[in-house]
Scaffold this motif. Structure first.
Motif, PDB file in Angstrom:
ATOM      1  N   PHE B  52       0.809  -1.230   0.000  1.00  0.00           N
ATOM      2  CA  PHE B  52       0.000   0.000   0.000  1.00  0.00           C
ATOM      3  C   PHE B  52       0.840   1.277   0.000  1.00  0.00           C
ATOM      4  O   PHE B  52       0.317   2.344   0.312  1.00  0.00           O
ATOM      5  CB  PHE B  52      -0.957   0.036   1.204  1.00  0.00           C
ATOM      6  CG  PHE B  52      -2.026  -1.022   1.216  1.00  0.00           C
ATOM      7  CD1 PHE B  52      -3.144  -0.910   0.390  1.00  0.00           C
ATOM      8  CD2 PHE B  52      -1.948  -2.110   2.064  1.00  0.00           C
ATOM      9  CE1 PHE B  52      -4.154  -1.873   0.417  1.00  0.00           C
ATOM     10  CE2 PHE B  52      -2.952  -3.081   2.099  1.00  0.00           C
ATOM     11  CZ  PHE B  52      -4.057  -2.957   1.272  1.00  0.00           C
ATOM     12  N   SER B  57       2.123   0.574  -4.910  1.00  0.00           N
ATOM     13  CA  SER B  57       0.719   0.455  -5.308  1.00  0.00           C
ATOM     14  C   SER B  57       0.460   1.022  -6.686  1.00  0.00           C
ATOM     15  O   SER B  57      -0.372   0.522  -7.419  1.00  0.00           O
ATOM     16  CB  SER B  57      -0.183   1.217  -4.333  1.00  0.00           C
ATOM     17  OG  SER B  57      -0.594   0.387  -3.298  1.00  0.00           O
ATOM     18  N   ALA B  92      -5.045  -8.611   1.291  1.00  0.00           N
ATOM     19  CA  ALA B  92      -5.915  -7.431   1.167  1.00  0.00           C
ATOM     20  C   ALA B  92      -5.398  -6.493   0.081  1.00  0.00           C
ATOM     21  O   ALA B  92      -6.163  -5.920  -0.696  1.00  0.00           O
ATOM     22  CB  ALA B  92      -5.987  -6.694   2.504  1.00  0.00           C
ATOM     23  N   ARG B  95      -6.120  -7.907  -3.356  1.00  0.00           N
ATOM     24  CA  ARG B  95      -7.534  -7.744  -3.699  1.00  0.00           C
ATOM     25  C   ARG B  95      -7.868  -6.306  -4.044  1.00  0.00           C
ATOM     26  O   ARG B  95      -8.667  -6.044  -4.939  1.00  0.00           O
ATOM     27  CB  ARG B  95      -8.400  -8.199  -2.535  1.00  0.00           C
ATOM     28  CG  ARG B  95      -8.487  -9.714  -2.477  1.00  0.00           C
ATOM     29  CD  ARG B  95      -9.607 -10.091  -1.582  1.00  0.00           C
ATOM     30  NE  ARG B  95      -9.112 -10.834  -0.439  1.00  0.00           N
ATOM     31  CZ  ARG B  95      -9.866 -11.174   0.580  1.00  0.00           C
ATOM     32  NH1 ARG B  95     -11.125 -10.794   0.622  1.00  0.00           N
ATOM     33  NH2 ARG B  95      -9.366 -11.865   1.559  1.00  0.00           N
ATOM     34  N   SER B  96      -7.266  -5.360  -3.308  1.00  0.00           N
ATOM     35  CA  SER B  96      -7.598  -3.951  -3.558  1.00  0.00           C
ATOM     36  C   SER B  96      -7.141  -3.529  -4.950  1.00  0.00           C
ATOM     37  O   SER B  96      -7.711  -2.627  -5.543  1.00  0.00           O
ATOM     38  CB  SER B  96      -6.984  -3.054  -2.485  1.00  0.00           C
ATOM     39  OG  SER B  96      -5.618  -2.842  -2.735  1.00  0.00           O
TER      40      SER B  96
END
Lengths: 169, 168
Positions: B52, B57, B92, B95-96
């Protein structure tokens, strides 16, 4: 390190967080310093979790504090803080995922300084999650002094949940 | 630091298998033994300091997912993204960004792999902890390193999908 007790003053530590900004809904925030000294003169509910996005944290611990935010505010709580040893980017992403918006400050204790100084650290090497993780706990801090602390001794949310904290306010 | 020609150290990593039916629920981390799981594969492994984060990202991970087919066409069996966070966070994050099963999102939660390969990075000064991964990419063929690119600065050059594709 002995665990912090009711009546103790919390250590002054620089945490990090990404301030809530609705314009950054799909972008990465920019981490800022959050000194625990900024809790001076405030009533703060701080809860710690072993990891972001884990089943217990994601499905019950954080959402319950989010749902009961106005109950906490009605009891005089100024700030609700969720802490883990992940970094501010991960905490920010987790906050966005669960849509806590500006209700809960998603704070990173990335070097584990706060949890080590308060004796709330746990070693999760066996689970492949590293040696410096937070226990699951909640504390109420009034003008830098601990007035409630609940630390979970087993998986699950009891003494560290929003309901338990509300009952002590 | 590990070099081209070296065998990778045997490591136990963790990951959450991709499951399209698992939307908001948290998956269950599974162990991955590199010696067993990668012994007969050509693997592209890229490591990064944190999930993230802006560079990771916005560029590093998305580029690998977008160019998945080019890697497959060059004989790559598996694309793996690694960081020292845990499997829940890696899952997570995957998936994001919608990487689905194209990139295996793997956690080196204890930092064993990055320490044993000399690819560890201390980010205490940024309050991100002492055990983080450098930003790197590696091609691993039957457990042997055939390409290694470690970023010298903050950007994305030798560890990006383009650089790796050029070496395949």
């Amino acid at each position: 390190m002995a665990q912090i007790q009711i009546g103790d003053t919390i250590p002054i530590v620089n945490l990090k967080y990404c301030p809530y900004d609705p314009k950054l809904a799909n972008a990465c925030g920019i981490p800022q310093v959050l000194s625990t000294e900024s809790f001076k003169g405030k009533k703060v509910v701080l809860f710690g979790v072993p990891g972001a996005f884990t089943p217990t944290c994601n499905n019950s611990h954080l959402p319950e504090f989010h749902e009961k935010f106005s109950d906490l505010a009605n009891k005089g709580v100024d700030t609700v803080v969720c802490l883990s040893t992940a970094d501010a980017f991960v905490m920010d992403a987790w906050g966005k995922w669960t849509k806590v918006n500006d209700k809960i400050i998603m704070a990173a204790d990335g070097n584990g300084e706060f949890i080590q100084k308060t004796g709330l650290s746990q070693d999760l090497t066996k689970m492949g999650m590293g040696a410096v993780r937070s226990k699951r706990f909640a504390m109420v801090i009034d003008d830098l002094k601990v007035v409630y602390i609940g630390v979970e001794s087993a998986p699950g949310v009891t003494v560290s949940g929003a309901t338990a904290v509300l009952a002590k306010l | 630091m590990i070099q081209v020609g070296n065998k990778i150290p045997e490591s136990i990593l963790t990951y959450i298998p991709y499951d399209p039916e698992l939307k908001d629920a948290c998956g269950i981390p599974q162990p991955l033994n590199t010696d067993e799981d990668w012994k007969d594969k050509k693997v592209v492994l890229f490591g990064l300091p944190g999930a993230f984060t802006p560079t990771c990202s916005l560029q590093h991970l998305p580029e690998y997912a977008q160019r998945y087919k080019e890697f497959k066409d060059k004989g790559v069996d598996l694309i793996v993204c690694l960081s020292t966070t845990d499997a829940f966070v890696m899952d997570a994050w995957g998936r994001s960004l919608g990487v689905k099963d194209k990139v295996l999102m793997v956690a080196d939660g204890n930092g064993d792999f990055v320490k044993d390969t000399g690819l560890v990075l201390d980010l205490s000064a940024k309050r991100m902890g002492a055990i983080r991964s450098q930003r790197f990419a590696m091609v691993i063929d039957h457990l042997k390193v055939t390409y290694l690119g470690v970023e010298p600065g903050g950007g994305l050059t030798v560890s990006g999908a383009s650089a790796v594709l050029a070496h395949l």
